[in-house]
Design a protein around this motif. Sequence first.
Motif, PDB file in Angstrom:
ATOM      1  N   ILE B  97       9.070 -16.809 -40.711  1.00  0.00           N
ATOM      2  CA  ILE B  97       8.062 -16.122 -41.515  1.00  0.00           C
ATOM      3  C   ILE B  97       7.933 -16.719 -42.913  1.00  0.00           C
ATOM      4  O   ILE B  97       7.139 -16.270 -43.713  1.00  0.00           O
ATOM      5  CB  ILE B  97       8.354 -14.612 -41.641  1.00  0.00           C
ATOM      6  CG1 ILE B  97       9.788 -14.396 -42.098  1.00  0.00           C
ATOM      7  CG2 ILE B  97       8.079 -13.891 -40.354  1.00  0.00           C
ATOM      8  CD1 ILE B  97      10.052 -13.001 -42.574  1.00  0.00           C
ATOM      9  N   SER B  98       8.708 -17.768 -43.195  1.00  0.00           N
ATOM     10  CA  SER B  98       8.585 -18.403 -44.503  1.00  0.00           C
ATOM     11  C   SER B  98       8.346 -19.899 -44.311  1.00  0.00           C
ATOM     12  O   SER B  98       8.910 -20.500 -43.396  1.00  0.00           O
ATOM     13  CB  SER B  98       9.874 -18.191 -45.306  1.00  0.00           C
ATOM     14  OG  SER B  98       9.931 -19.118 -46.361  1.00  0.00           O
ATOM     15  N   SER B  99       7.529 -20.473 -45.163  1.00  0.00           N
ATOM     16  CA  SER B  99       7.256 -21.898 -45.039  1.00  0.00           C
ATOM     17  C   SER B  99       8.512 -22.718 -45.344  1.00  0.00           C
ATOM     18  O   SER B  99       8.584 -23.896 -45.015  1.00  0.00           O
ATOM     19  CB  SER B  99       6.123 -22.305 -45.985  1.00  0.00           C
ATOM     20  OG  SER B  99       6.482 -22.003 -47.326  1.00  0.00           O
ATOM     21  N   ARG B 100       9.527 -22.118 -45.975  1.00  0.00           N
ATOM     22  CA  ARG B 100      10.755 -22.832 -46.270  1.00  0.00           C
ATOM     23  C   ARG B 100      11.653 -22.910 -45.050  1.00  0.00           C
ATOM     24  O   ARG B 100      12.566 -23.711 -45.003  1.00  0.00           O
ATOM     25  CB  ARG B 100      11.556 -22.154 -47.391  1.00  0.00           C
ATOM     26  CG  ARG B 100      10.722 -21.702 -48.530  1.00  0.00           C
ATOM     27  CD  ARG B 100      10.705 -22.538 -49.732  1.00  0.00           C
ATOM     28  NE  ARG B 100      11.861 -23.265 -50.146  1.00  0.00           N
ATOM     29  CZ  ARG B 100      11.760 -24.315 -50.941  1.00  0.00           C
ATOM     30  NH1 ARG B 100      10.576 -24.742 -51.308  1.00  0.00           N
ATOM     31  NH2 ARG B 100      12.816 -24.934 -51.359  1.00  0.00           N
ATOM     32  N   ILE B 102      10.960 -22.521 -41.058  1.00  0.00           N
ATOM     33  CA  ILE B 102       9.967 -22.193 -40.034  1.00  0.00           C
ATOM     34  C   ILE B 102      10.580 -21.986 -38.649  1.00  0.00           C
ATOM     35  O   ILE B 102       9.882 -21.663 -37.715  1.00  0.00           O
ATOM     36  CB  ILE B 102       8.886 -23.285 -39.942  1.00  0.00           C
ATOM     37  CG1 ILE B 102       9.516 -24.623 -39.573  1.00  0.00           C
ATOM     38  CG2 ILE B 102       8.107 -23.393 -41.239  1.00  0.00           C
ATOM     39  CD1 ILE B 102       8.510 -25.625 -39.089  1.00  0.00           C
ATOM     40  N   ARG B 142       1.765 -14.534 -42.664  1.00  0.00           N
ATOM     41  CA  ARG B 142       1.796 -15.820 -41.974  1.00  0.00           C
ATOM     42  C   ARG B 142       2.986 -15.838 -41.026  1.00  0.00           C
ATOM     43  O   ARG B 142       4.064 -15.341 -41.346  1.00  0.00           O
ATOM     44  CB  ARG B 142       1.949 -16.953 -42.974  1.00  0.00           C
ATOM     45  CG  ARG B 142       0.737 -17.134 -43.848  1.00  0.00           C
ATOM     46  CD  ARG B 142       0.759 -18.466 -44.522  1.00  0.00           C
ATOM     47  NE  ARG B 142       1.861 -18.584 -45.480  1.00  0.00           N
ATOM     48  CZ  ARG B 142       2.093 -19.700 -46.168  1.00  0.00           C
ATOM     49  NH1 ARG B 142       1.358 -20.772 -45.982  1.00  0.00           N
ATOM     50  NH2 ARG B 142       3.088 -19.741 -47.031  1.00  0.00           N
ATOM     51  N   PHE B 144       5.016 -18.764 -38.778  1.00  0.00           N
ATOM     52  CA  PHE B 144       5.118 -20.191 -38.489  1.00  0.00           C
ATOM     53  C   PHE B 144       5.759 -20.328 -37.121  1.00  0.00           C
ATOM     54  O   PHE B 144       6.872 -19.838 -36.918  1.00  0.00           O
ATOM     55  CB  PHE B 144       5.963 -20.887 -39.547  1.00  0.00           C
ATOM     56  CG  PHE B 144       5.380 -20.766 -40.919  1.00  0.00           C
ATOM     57  CD1 PHE B 144       4.518 -21.727 -41.395  1.00  0.00           C
ATOM     58  CD2 PHE B 144       5.662 -19.664 -41.711  1.00  0.00           C
ATOM     59  CE1 PHE B 144       3.959 -21.610 -42.654  1.00  0.00           C
ATOM     60  CE2 PHE B 144       5.106 -19.534 -42.966  1.00  0.00           C
ATOM     61  CZ  PHE B 144       4.251 -20.506 -43.446  1.00  0.00           C
TER      62      PHE B 144
END
Lengths: 422, 382
Positions: B97-100, B102, B142, B144
């Motif tokens: 759930i975080s772009s850091r 994925i 978002r 991912f």
Amino acid sequence: MKRMLLAGVAAFAYLAGTAQAETVTVFGPWLGPDQENVEAVLKGFAKATGHDYAYVGSDSFEQQIRIDAEAGSAPNVAAFPQPGLAGDMAKGGFLTPLAAGTDDWVRENYAAGQSWVDLGTYAGPDGADNLYGFFYKVDVKSLVWYSPENFEDAGYEVPTTMEELKALSDQIVADGGTPWCIGLGSGGATGWPATDWVEDLMLRTQSPADYDAWVKNELKFNDPKVVAAIEEFGAFARNDDYVAGGSGAVASTDFRDSPKGLFSSPPQCYMHRQASFIPAFFPEGTSVGEDADFFYFPAYAGKDLGSPVLGAGTVWAITNDSPGAHALIAYLQSPEAHEIWMARKGFLTPHKGVDTSVFSDPTLKKMNDILLGATTFRFDGSDLMPGGVGAGSFWTGMVDYAGGKSAEDVASEIQASWDALK
Amino acid sequence: MDNIAGSKSTLTWLVHISVAALVILWLIPTFGLFISSFRTADQIATNGWWQSLFPSEQNLTLRSAAPETQVEQNGLYVIEGQLFEDGAKAKISVWGISSRDIGSYKPGDTAELRKGGNITVQVDGSYRMESSEPFTGSRGSRVFVTATQPPKFTLFNYQDMLFKDGSASGMGKAFLNTFTVTIPATIIPILVAAFAAYALAWMEFPGRAILVAAVVGLLVVPLQLALIPLLKFHLEIGIGKGYLGVWMAHTGFGMPLAIYLLRNYMAGLPRDIIENARVDGATDFQIFVKLILPLSFPALASFAIFQFLWTWNDLLVAKVFLIDATGQTTVMTQHIIELLGTFGGNWEILATAAFVSIAVPLAVFFAMQKYLVRGLLAGSVK
């Protein structure tokens, strides 16, 4: 005889003040969706004046307009993306001065009016200065694009000074990310995105007077001040940790593809410095303002240079004199002509009399505010330099620099090419 | 004898293999372009066409439904839905759930959202978000995912190019205009060059060799040199920019090659036939029409193909001599450039346009290719 007759008829129509309908031919650099936008404006012109219009766009505008003008088959009105080229054409006697009073109108109605008049004033074939060009449609270049949600995920804040921007870049590297996406590739024009970087950094490290002197080559290209600005760019682009793909990828990545790294999963980079038109190359469905946003490419807090803005724009000039051509330039001064394109996409204007609520999205309004709030506005220097430099050795020089050549060598070579043109 | 026959057969093999290799080498880019024409711009930007043929693992950024779709169930606010668009059959291997980060969760896991609540994503992309507080904001969260997706192709590019409002009429007009340019620009030079070639091959007159040398010399003159002077000349004599001008220009630019090609072919025709005809009292014109023209058909056809392809694909000459400021005389190549957009970034349109514009030259080529081969080989193999 026939020519005299025609001239007589035209003069009569002009004097009588009747709107003798004619087809005004317009030639510009816009194609695809942009062409639809400009045609919407021209449709408004046709409606308002009763003239007809025909628009042709070209991706090689610079060459095509020269061919047409040299051969005597020029359109009535041409929209030049580069004032330098318009200046050359004026000198060659291919442009007609705009109607008297246009300069006063620009001074009064455009933000930083005098600078727009200066940019549109060129020496004619007889050496006398005249206002030949009218600026319509402006781009702001000093923008850094980013993904607000990626910033949020990582807990980054939008920097407001250059010092903060550099600290943020280091922070991103320390967190294991890559701060920048930079791509210089653009077919035959490869290298131009780097010229914008250097110009922006020039405005942030040197005074506007130095910038003006540099553009006119009164300040040599290999002056330490310019070399320092190139090296500032190198601090971003030639740092393997700073650029997605490493510094080797800078020159080979296409500028149209480079912003896509902002939106990939995981993000290839967090920031992308590019002009206001770049959202056209964001992935399909990207909503500007939500998925992507921008902030002003900040100035150094430690240097007292205000908040300079680098921009560009198209300058409209009459390449084939006719009453209809003058009518079109007059129409472009109406707020309506600006508002039609504002309500569409990718249009900014320094016109103070327009209704900014018609902008199609709030981000355009935000950009226009950057434009109107600039303490210094300077036009894209490479567009003002002679073509051989601004659209030649400056581009290739920046590619060489990105490839590892030293800033001094590159600057000296560009200066040498400028000297050769004199 | 066996030896010679044997060596001949290995040589044939060698020829076959190298021909096959060359054909493949030439076909790969065309094939790639063909595949790309069925892909969207984003697909082209994310991975290569060769990867698109097989199911591939991709990292995607998807989004849950907006908070306004939430419903209240037993005191919990719930958003349920499907991350993938309708009909997409993808399998999620990991998600985040975080772009850091994925890939921190497996399908079926539950992740805690930063803004409160939690989300569970299944292997097929269906998800369920729950929270004791109402979800806020204008957009969903978002998600991912790393998912394996089957190949996906679309006819959208062709539709966009051929049938979109405004584009259809533009394409049709450009298509007709291109024919208006190419057909006369192919026929006129052949007519003129055939006469010239006969004269240079079979008529005795002083200065013939020099004339041939001059024609060969003209082959190396780049046409770019003549563009502006020629256009100025056209404007002065009143032709201006238009079809007549572009026909004349194509004729002139194609003439050296046409004369050179046809003269060489005609000069290779058997001398006996022509001399017999002369003895029988045939005039030069009769010889030309009754003997030379039918015999030179392969060469004429091969030059016609060359000239047709060159004028069909031409942009430079059309831009200089034809396309005026009214925009009524646009040609296919110009139309394709217009479709590419101001910064020329629409690769998918480029690929599609290439296949639309290649259709006619392909038809012409296949219709006449046996003559092309004969015409090209006629001079070299006896």
